[in-house]
Design a protein around this motif. Structure first.
Motif, PDB file in Angstrom:
ATOM      1  N   CYS A  62       0.939  -1.612  -0.142  1.00  0.00           N
ATOM      2  CA  CYS A  62      -0.239  -0.017   0.109  1.00  0.00           C
ATOM      3  C   CYS A  62       0.993   1.260  -0.218  1.00  0.00           C
ATOM      4  O   CYS A  62       0.037   2.747  -0.065  1.00  0.00           O
ATOM      5  CB  CYS A  62      -0.746  -0.085   1.182  1.00  0.00           C
ATOM      6  N   SER A  63       1.965   1.481  -0.061  1.00  0.00           N
ATOM      7  CA  SER A  63       2.905   2.379   0.139  1.00  0.00           C
ATOM      8  C   SER A  63       4.015   2.554  -1.362  1.00  0.00           C
ATOM      9  O   SER A  63       4.689   3.677  -1.450  1.00  0.00           O
ATOM     10  CB  SER A  63       4.078   2.471   1.828  1.00  0.00           C
ATOM     11  N   TRP A  64       3.644   1.388  -2.443  1.00  0.00           N
ATOM     12  CA  TRP A  64       4.433   1.824  -2.653  1.00  0.00           C
ATOM     13  C   TRP A  64       3.005   3.486  -4.529  1.00  0.00           C
ATOM     14  O   TRP A  64       1.807   2.620  -4.381  1.00  0.00           O
ATOM     15  CB  TRP A  64       3.422   0.153  -3.985  1.00  0.00           C
ATOM     16  N   ALA A  65       4.131   3.270  -4.953  1.00  0.00           N
ATOM     17  CA  ALA A  65       3.866   4.694  -5.642  1.00  0.00           C
ATOM     18  C   ALA A  65       2.732   4.275  -6.737  1.00  0.00           C
ATOM     19  O   ALA A  65       1.803   5.071  -7.217  1.00  0.00           O
ATOM     20  CB  ALA A  65       4.870   5.430  -6.667  1.00  0.00           C
ATOM     21  N   GLU A  66       2.914   3.111  -7.140  1.00  0.00           N
ATOM     22  CA  GLU A  66       2.085   2.212  -8.282  1.00  0.00           C
ATOM     23  C   GLU A  66       0.689   1.418  -8.065  1.00  0.00           C
ATOM     24  O   GLU A  66      -0.538   1.629  -8.430  1.00  0.00           O
ATOM     25  CB  GLU A  66       2.265   1.425  -9.452  1.00  0.00           C
ATOM     26  N   ILE A  67       0.196   2.066  -5.984  1.00  0.00           N
ATOM     27  CA  ILE A  67      -0.950   1.351  -6.132  1.00  0.00           C
ATOM     28  C   ILE A  67      -1.526   2.401  -5.171  1.00  0.00           C
ATOM     29  O   ILE A  67      -0.766   2.779  -3.736  1.00  0.00           O
ATOM     30  CB  ILE A  67      -0.508  -0.177  -4.694  1.00  0.00           C
ATOM     31  N   THR A  68      -3.029   2.562  -5.200  1.00  0.00           N
ATOM     32  CA  THR A  68      -3.784   3.133  -3.918  1.00  0.00           C
ATOM     33  C   THR A  68      -4.812   1.949  -3.231  1.00  0.00           C
ATOM     34  O   THR A  68      -4.601   0.756  -3.720  1.00  0.00           O
ATOM     35  CB  THR A  68      -4.524   3.975  -4.865  1.00  0.00           C
ATOM     36  N   CYS A  69      -4.743   2.318  -2.054  1.00  0.00           N
ATOM     37  CA  CYS A  69      -5.304   1.075  -0.865  1.00  0.00           C
ATOM     38  C   CYS A  69      -6.468   1.897  -0.072  1.00  0.00           C
ATOM     39  O   CYS A  69      -6.227   3.157  -0.343  1.00  0.00           O
ATOM     40  CB  CYS A  69      -4.537   0.622  -0.216  1.00  0.00           C
ATOM     41  N   THR A  70      -7.752   0.956  -0.376  1.00  0.00           N
ATOM     42  CA  THR A  70      -8.649   1.417   0.340  1.00  0.00           C
ATOM     43  C   THR A  70      -9.001   1.154   1.473  1.00  0.00           C
ATOM     44  O   THR A  70      -9.062  -0.788   1.413  1.00  0.00           O
ATOM     45  CB  THR A  70      -9.929   2.240  -0.508  1.00  0.00           C
ATOM     46  N   SER A  71      -9.129   1.083   3.183  1.00  0.00           N
ATOM     47  CA  SER A  71      -9.712   0.119   3.856  1.00  0.00           C
ATOM     48  C   SER A  71      -8.458  -0.125   3.576  1.00  0.00           C
ATOM     49  O   SER A  71      -8.773  -2.257   4.500  1.00  0.00           O
ATOM     50  CB  SER A  71     -10.438   0.523   3.939  1.00  0.00           C
ATOM     51  N   GLY A  72      -7.071  -0.752   3.437  1.00  0.00           N
ATOM     52  CA  GLY A  72      -6.228  -1.881   3.601  1.00  0.00           C
ATOM     53  C   GLY A  72      -6.639  -2.401   2.149  1.00  0.00           C
ATOM     54  O   GLY A  72      -5.025  -3.537   2.726  1.00  0.00           O
ATOM     55  N   SER A  73      -7.120  -1.885   1.289  1.00  0.00           N
ATOM     56  CA  SER A  73      -7.346  -3.130  -0.047  1.00  0.00           C
ATOM     57  C   SER A  73      -6.879  -2.751  -1.105  1.00  0.00           C
ATOM     58  O   SER A  73      -7.500  -1.153  -0.656  1.00  0.00           O
ATOM     59  CB  SER A  73      -8.129  -3.799  -0.080  1.00  0.00           C
ATOM     60  N   VAL A  74      -6.108  -3.269  -2.224  1.00  0.00           N
ATOM     61  CA  VAL A  74      -5.726  -2.227  -3.511  1.00  0.00           C
ATOM     62  C   VAL A  74      -6.837  -2.250  -4.141  1.00  0.00           C
ATOM     63  O   VAL A  74      -7.844  -3.058  -4.562  1.00  0.00           O
ATOM     64  CB  VAL A  74      -4.491  -3.544  -3.885  1.00  0.00           C
ATOM     65  N   THR A  75      -7.178  -0.866  -4.617  1.00  0.00           N
ATOM     66  CA  THR A  75      -8.218  -0.590  -4.947  1.00  0.00           C
ATOM     67  C   THR A  75      -8.176   0.122  -6.138  1.00  0.00           C
ATOM     68  O   THR A  75      -8.429   0.367  -7.597  1.00  0.00           O
ATOM     69  CB  THR A  75      -9.178   0.686  -4.987  1.00  0.00           C
ATOM     70  N   SER A  76      -6.413   0.130  -6.630  1.00  0.00           N
ATOM     71  CA  SER A  76      -5.982   1.230  -7.709  1.00  0.00           C
ATOM     72  C   SER A  76      -4.579   0.276  -8.374  1.00  0.00           C
ATOM     73  O   SER A  76      -3.952   0.007  -6.723  1.00  0.00           O
ATOM     74  CB  SER A  76      -5.930   2.261  -7.891  1.00  0.00           C
ATOM     75  N   LEU A  77      -4.642   0.296  -9.769  1.00  0.00           N
ATOM     76  CA  LEU A  77      -2.793  -0.324 -10.462  1.00  0.00           C
ATOM     77  C   LEU A  77      -3.158   0.541 -11.591  1.00  0.00           C
ATOM     78  O   LEU A  77      -3.349   0.389 -12.473  1.00  0.00           O
ATOM     79  CB  LEU A  77      -3.270  -1.615 -10.321  1.00  0.00           C
ATOM     80  N   THR A  78      -1.503   1.093 -11.001  1.00  0.00           N
ATOM     81  CA  THR A  78      -1.147   2.068 -12.397  1.00  0.00           C
ATOM     82  C   THR A  78       0.523   2.231 -12.537  1.00  0.00           C
ATOM     83  O   THR A  78       1.014   2.327 -12.184  1.00  0.00           O
ATOM     84  CB  THR A  78      -1.011   3.338 -12.336  1.00  0.00           C
ATOM     85  N   LEU A  79       0.208   1.131 -13.780  1.00  0.00           N
ATOM     86  CA  LEU A  79       1.950   1.036 -14.464  1.00  0.00           C
ATOM     87  C   LEU A  79       1.458   1.737 -15.875  1.00  0.00           C
ATOM     88  O   LEU A  79       2.287   0.911 -17.122  1.00  0.00           O
ATOM     89  CB  LEU A  79       1.902  -0.562 -14.878  1.00  0.00           C
TER      90      LEU A  79
END
Length: 1003
Positions: A62-79
Motif C-alpha cells: 500500500c506504500s508503493w507509488a503504483e498502488i492505491t489502497c482503500t481500507s487496506g485493500s488494493v483498489t488502484s493499479l497504475t503501470l
C-alpha cells in the motif's frame, strides 16, 4: 456462586465481539497477504523490470507509488508509461477489489485482454497508447456494470464500435481516438444516458458514415470529439438539444449543409471546431453561446457576413474563419473583445477598413487577414500589449506608411505584408526586431536603404519589387541565419559585396533587375546550400567563377542579360533551370546542355558554339574538338576507377577464400541466442539450416535465409566480420538491437531474436511470404514464388499508408526517436494481405533528444534514397527518412526505380525537373495501374513524394504530417490552413501564383 443471568449475557456478548474482531482481522490479514502475493506475481510476469525494483516482500504494497489502497485493500493499479511489452497479466483481477486500472502508453501487444472481464468492481480502465491489434470485442460489456471510464485510444484496434458498449450503463467517458477503426459505429450508444465524454476522433479509416444517434438523448454529454472520422451528411438540427455540450470538434470531415442555428444557442458551449468540411450557407446571425472561447469554421464554403453578434463574445480567444467566401466588413465590435488572442480571416472576400481598436483591449498574438480586399491603413494598436507574434496582411489593398508600433514590437516573429500599397520607409526598429524570422514586404512601394544590421533570427528576407536603393551593405555578413534573400526589382547599385559569401545557409539568392556592377565574388564555394541563384538584368562583368560548378545542390542558375565574358565553367548536370543568355561568353557548350530543353539558355552570346543546330548558336568546327581538359580528366578517372575496382574485387575474393578456409577448420560451438519474442526454436536449428539452398537474398550487410522452424518460417539475416568483433562495437550493437527489439507496431517487422558468436551476428525476423516491395513494384517477382496478384493502386496506397504509419511511430512515438536511415523498397516487406512492414534496422540511429541532430562518421545508404544533407554533412535527423519515403512514393506512383535517370541523377531529381518545367503529372504516372477513378489520388501522392524529397530538410513534412495527408486523400493536397502550407517553399513552381502565396499562413 451462580452468576446473575444479565451478567452472563453481557459476558457472552463480550466474548462474541472479541471472536468477531478476531475473524475480521484474520480475514483482512489474509486478504492483505493474498494481494501482496498477486502483485509480486505481476512483477515476476513482467520479468522483474527495474521500475518495480521497490516491489519486495518486506515492504507494504500500500506504500508503493503504483498502488492505491482503500481500507487496506488494493483498489488502484497504475503501470503507465513503463515500456511494458508483454500482455497484461491474466491474473490481474485476483486483486478482487480493483476499481482503477491504468496500463496506458506501454508497448502491450495482442488482442483485447478479456481476462479483465473478471474485475467485477472495475470503474476505470485505461489501455490507451499500446500496440493492441485486434478488434474491440463484441462482448466488451462483460467489463461490468460499474465501469465509468474506458480509454482504448491510440491503439491499433480495428473493426467497429460494438452495440454491446451500450450495456455499460454507468459509462461517463468513452475514448476511442487515434485507432484504426474501419467498421460501423453502433447507434445504441445514444442510450448511454450518463455519458459525458465521447471521443472517436482521428479514426481516418472509418468508411463514410452519418450520425446514427438521437442527439436529444445526449443531454449530459459535455465533450463530443469526431475530428477526422469520415463523417458525412448534415449536422442534425436537434444538436441544439445537447444542453450540457461544452466542446464539439467535428472538423476535418465531409459534413455538408448549413450550420444549425441551435448550435449557437448552447449556453455552455466553450469550443466549436468545424473546420475543413463542406459546410455552406451563412453563419447563424443570432449568437447566445456567450461562453465561447474557441471558434474555428475555417476552410468551408460559408458565405455572407461575419455576424455582428460575435462582438458579444467577451470570452472569445480564438476566431478562425479563413478559407471561406465570406464578404462584407469586419464588425467594429470585434476590435473591442477583451480576450481575443488569435484572429484569422485570410482567404475570403472581405472588404472595407479594419476596426481601429484591434489589439487595444486584448493581448493580440496572431492577426491573419491575408488575401482579401481590405483598404486603408493598418490599425495602430496591434502590438499595444507587446505580444503580437504573427502579422500576415499580404495580398490586400492596404496603403500608407507602416505604423510606428512595428518598430517597437519585439515579440514579432513573422511579418508578411507583401502585395499591398504600403509606402515610405521601414520603421528603423523593425530591421533589428530581435525575434523576427520572416521579413516579407515584397510588391509594395517602400523606399530607403538597407541597414548594416538585421535581426539575427531572420531566415526569409523578401523585399523585391519595391524602390529600395543604395548598396548592399558589407554588414550583410552578419545576417548569418538568412536562408532566402530576395531583393529583385529594386534600385540597388554598386558591386555584390564579398561579405555576401559568408551566408552559408542561403538556399535562394535573387538580386535580378537591379543596377549592380562589377564582378561576381570568386569565393562562393561556401554557398553549400544554395539551390537558386538569379543575378540577371544587371551590369555585372568579368568571368563566371569556376566555383559555381562546385555548388553541391544548385539547380536553378540565371545570369542572363549582363556583361559577363570568358568561357562557361563546368556546370553540374543537375541544373533544371539554366539561363546564360545575352552576355559575352565564348567557347563550346557543355555536352549535358546541348538539347532542346536549354534552347533559350545561351542566346545572345556570339562567341558560343554548339554541335546542336536546335540551340541557334554557331556550329563548332569538328566533333574532334569535343575532347577537353574536363572530359579527358573524366576518361582518365573512369580508367583509374576501373583499375581500383578490379583490385578491390581481387582483394575481396582473396579475403573471402581465406575466411572460408579458416571457418572450415574451426568448430564453432559458441553461438548465443538472445530472445526478444517467445520462440520455439534453438540456435542450432537456425545455424544448421543456413545452407545455400535457403538463401533468398543478400546485401551490403550480409546474407538473408528463409528457414523452416516447424510451425512457421523465419527470415535470418547474417551480419559477419572477418575478424573478432570489437568489444565496444559489439556492446553498442547489442544495446541498439535490444532497444529496437522493443518496438511493437503492426507496420514494423518483428525482430524475434539475435544469435551471435565471436565473429557473426544473426538477426531472426518474422518471415513474410510476399517478400519485399521492390520485387513487386519493379517486376522482379519470380513465377511461383508468390501469388500473382496485380499490385493495383488501392494496394499501393495501402502500402504507402502502412510505411508512413511505421515510420511515424518510430519518429514520434518512440523515446528516444528512431531514424532508420536506409528506407527503400527492398526494406519494405509485405505480408499475405499486402500490409507493409518496415524492416532492416541495421543502420538505425537513436536520437538522444527529439530535436537533436546526430552526426555519423560516414554516409551509408542506397543511391537514389539518400537525402542530400546526409551526403554533404552526414547529419542525421528524422527528415532523412522522410526523403527516402518520398522516393518510395514516387516509385509507387510512377513505377520507376529510385535510380531512374542517368549516372548523375535519380528519380527524385527527375520528378523535380518535370515539376519545375511545368510538366503534366498525369503523364508521369505508372501506365499499368493508372485509372480515371484513382487519377487524383495518384497525382496527390506523386506531389507528396516531391514534397518529401525537397532539398532542404525543413521544407519536408514530418512523417506525422505525411501520414495525415495520405489518410485524408480526397482533400486538395496543397491547400491547407494548418498542416502543410509551409512546405510550399520547397516547390515554388508546383502551383499557380495564388497557391504559391498560400504558404505564408500555415501557422
Amino acid at each position: 456462586m451462580i452468576m446473575p443471568i444479565q451478567s452472563c449475557m453481557h459476558f457472552s456478548c463480550h466474548i462474541f465481539l472479541i471472536f468477531l474482531f478476531f475473524l475480521v482481522h484474520t480475514s483482512s490479514q489474509s486478504l492483505n497477504d493474498q494481494e501482496h502475493a498477486v502483485l509480486l506475481k505481476i512483477k515476476q510476469y513482467l520479468e522483474d523490470p527495474s521500475f518495480l525494483s521497490h516491489w519486495n516482500s518486506t515492504s507494504s504494497h500500500c506504500s508503493w507509488a503504483e498502488i492505491t489502497c482503500t481500507s487496506g485493500s488494493v483498489t488502484s493499479l497504475t503501470l503507465s508509461h513503463s515500456n511494458i511489452n508483454k500482455t497484461i497479466p491474466p491474473f490481474t483481477c485476483d486483486l478482487t477489489n480493483l476499481t482503477h486500472l491504468d496500463f496506458s502508453f506501454n508497448l502491450i501487444p495482442g488482442d483485447f485482454p478479456t481476462p479483465l472481464y473478471n474485475c467485477s468492481k472495475l470503474e476505470y480502465l485505461d489501455l490507451s497508447g499500446n500496440n493492441f491489434d485486434g478488434k474491440v470485442p463484441l462482448d466488451i460489456d462483460h467489463l461490468g456494470a460499474n465501469l465509468q471510464y474506458l480509454n482504448l485510444g491510440s491503439t491499433n484496434f480495428h473493426g467497429g464500435v460494438p452495440a454491446s458498449i451500450a450495456n455499460l450503463k454507468q459509462l461517463r467517458q468513452l475514448r476511442l481516438q487515434f485507432c484504426l477503426l474501419n467498421g460501423s459505429v453502433a447507434a445504441e450508444i445514444d442510450s448511454l444516458s450518463n455519458l459525458e465524454y465521447l471521443d472517436l476522433s482521428s479514426n481516418f479509416l472509418f468508411p463514410k458514415w452519418k450520425l446514427p444517434w438521437n442527439l436529444t438523448k445526449f443531454n449530459k454529454l459535455k465533450v463530443f470529439y469526431l475530428y477526422g472520422t469520415n463523417l458525412v451528411g448534415e449536422i442534425p438540427d436537434n444538436i441544439g438539444d445537447m444542453v450540457a455540450l461544452e466542446k464539439l470538434d467535428a472538423s476535418k470531415n465531409g459534413l455538408t449543409g448549413g450550420i444549425p442555428s441551435g448550435l449557437f444557442l448552447l449556453k455552455n458551449l466553450t469550443s466549436l471546431y468545424l473546420f475543413e468540411n463542406d459546410l455552406s450557407g451563412e453563419i447563424p446571425s443570432v449568437v447566445e453561446a456567450l461562453n465561447l472561447v474557441n471558434l474555428d469554421l475555417a476552410r468551408n464554403n460559408l458565405t455572407g457576413k461575419i455576424p455582428d453578434d460575435f462582438g458579444k463574445l467577451q470570452q472569445l480567444s480564438w476566431l478562425s474563419l479563413s478559407l471561406n467566401s465570406l464578404s462584407g466588413v469586419i464588425p467594429e465590435s470585434l476590435g473591442n473583445l477583451p480576450d481575443l488572442r488569435d484572429f484569422r480571416v485570410f482567404f475570403n472576400k472581405l472588404s472595407g477598413t479594419l476596426p481601429p481598436d484591434f489589439g487595444r483591449y486584448s493581448k493580440l498574438k496572431t492577426f491573419l487577414i491575408a488575401s482579401n480586399s481590405f483598404t486603408g491603413k493598418l490599425p495602430e494598436n496591434l502590438c499595444y500589449h507587446g505580444m503580437l507574434l504573427n502579422l500576415s496582411v499580404y495580398e490586400n489593398n492596404l496603403s500608407g506608411e507602416l505604423p510606428k508600433f512595428l518598430g517597437n514590437c519585439s515579440s514579432l516573429l513573422d511579418l508578411k505584408i507583401h502585395e499591398n500599397e504600403f509606402s515610405g520607409n521601414i520603421p528603423s526598429g523593425l530591421w533589428t526586431s530581435f525575434n523576427l524570422s520572416n521579413f516579407m514586404v515584397s510588391h509594395n512601394k517602400f523606399t530607403g536603404v538597407l541597414p548594416e544590421r538585421l535581426s539575427w533570427n531572420v531566415s526569409r528576407f523578401e523585399i523585391s519589387y519595391n524602390q529600395f536603393s543604395g548598396k548592399i551593405p558589407s554588414g550583410v555578413s552578419s545576417w548569418t541565419n538568412l536562408v532566402v534573400f530576395d531583393a529583385s526589382k529594386n534600385n540597388f547599385n554598386g558591386s555584390i559585396p564579398k561579405e555576401l559569401t559568408a551566408l552559408r545557409k542561403l538556399t535562394t539568392l535573387l538580386l535580378d533587375q537591379n543596377q549592380l556592377t562589377g564582378a561576381l565574388p570568386s569565393d562562393i564555394i561556401s554557398w553549400k546550400s544554395l539551390v537558386t541563384l538569379n543575378l540577371s538584368q544587371n551590369q555585372l562583368s568579368g568571368q563566371i567563377p569556376h566555383a559555381i560548378g562546385q555548388l553541391p545542390v544548385l539547380s536553378q542558375l540565371d545570369l542572363s542579360e549582363n556583361e559577363l565574358s570568358g568561357q562557361v565553367p563546368s556546370l553540374p548536370s543537375r541544373l533544371t533551370n539554366l539561363n546564360l543568355s545575352y552576355n559575352n561568353l565564348t567557347g563550346r557548350i557543355q555536352r549535358e546542355y546541348e538539347n532542346s530543353v536549354f534552347a533559350g539558355s545561351f542566346l545572345g552570346n556570339s562567341g558560343l558554339c554548339s554541335d546542336n543546330p536546335a540551340l541557334n548558336l554557331a556550329l563548332c568546327n569538328s566533333g574532334l574538338q569535343r575532347t577537353s581538359k574536363g572530359s579527358s580528366w573524366s576518361i582518365g578517372s573512369i580508367i583509374c576507377l576501373a583499375v581500383v575496382a578490379l583490385l578491390l574485387i581481387l582483394l575481396a575474393s582473396f579475403l573471402f577464400i581465406r575466411f572460408q578456409r579458416k571457418r572450415k577448420h574451426r568448430l564453432d560451438n559458441s553461438w548465443k541466442l538472445t530472445s526478444f519474442q517467445r520462440v520455439n526454436f534453438t540456435e542450432s536449428t537456425i545455424v544448421s539450416s543456413m545452407t545455400e539452398q535457403n538463401i533468398i537474398g543478400s546485401g551490403g550487410y550480409g546474407t538473408v535465409y528463409r528457414i523452416d522452424v516447424g510451425s512457421e518460417y523465419v527470415a535470418v539475416k547474417k551480419i559477419w566480420n572477418n575478424r573478432k568483433l570489437n568489444k565496444k562495437l559489439e556492446s553498442s550493437f547489442r544495446a541498439e538491437v535490444r532497444i529496437l527489439s522493443n518496438i511493437r507496431h503492426t507496420n514494423i517487422v518483428k525482430l524475434m531474436c539475435c544469435i551471435s558468436n565471436e565473429d557473426s551476428m544473426l538477426l531472426v525476423y518474422e518471415y513474410h511470404e510476399n517478400l519485399s516491395l521492390d520485387k513487386w513494384l519493379h517486376k522482379n517477382v519470380k513465377p511461383g514464388s508468390v501469388n500473382k496478384v496485380v499490385l493495383d493502386w488501392p494496394k499501393r496506397l495501402k502500402i504507402a499508408i502502412g510505411i508512413a504509419q511505421g515510420l511515424s511511430y518510430m519518429h514520434h512515438d518512440c523515446l528516444p526517436p528512431v531514424v532508420h536511415r536506409d528506407v527503400k523498397t527492398s526494406n519494405i516487406l509485405l505480408d499475405s494481405q499486402f500490409n507493409a512492414k518496415v524492416a532492416d534496422f541495421g543502420l538505425a540511429k537513436l536520437l538522444i533528444k527529439p530535436e537533436e541532430l546526430s552526426t555519423m562518421s560516414a554516409v551509408i545508404g542506397s543511391f537514389g534514397y539518400i537525402a542530400p544533407e546526409y551526403v554533404q554533412s552526414t547529419r542525421v535527423s528524422e527528415k532523412v527518412d522522410v526523403f527516402s519515403f518520398g522516393v518510395i512514393l514516387l516509385e509507387l506512383t510512377t513505377g520507376k526505380e529510385a535510380s531512374y535517370g542517368d549516372q548523375h541523377s535519380s528519380l527524385s531529381e527527375w520528378a523535380w525537373r518535370h515539376i519545375l518545367i511545368g510538366g503534366n503529372v498525369e503523364e508521369l504516372l505508372d501506365k499499368d495501374v493508372v485509372e480515371g477513378s484513382y487519377l487524383d489520388e495518384m497525382c496527390s501522392v506523386f506531389k507528396l513524394g516531391v514534397m518529401c524529397t525537397a532539398t532542404l530538410p525543413t521544407s519536408r513534412p514530418s512523417m506525422k504530417d505525411a501520414l495525415q495527408i495520405l489518410q485524408s486523400l480526397g482533400e486538395p493536397l496543397f491547400y491547407g490552413e494548418k498542416n502543410f502550407g509551409h512546405y510550399y517553399d520547397a516547390i515554388p513552381l508546383l502551383k499557380s501564383s495564388k497557391e504559391t502565396r498560400l504558404h505564408v499562413d500555415s501557422e
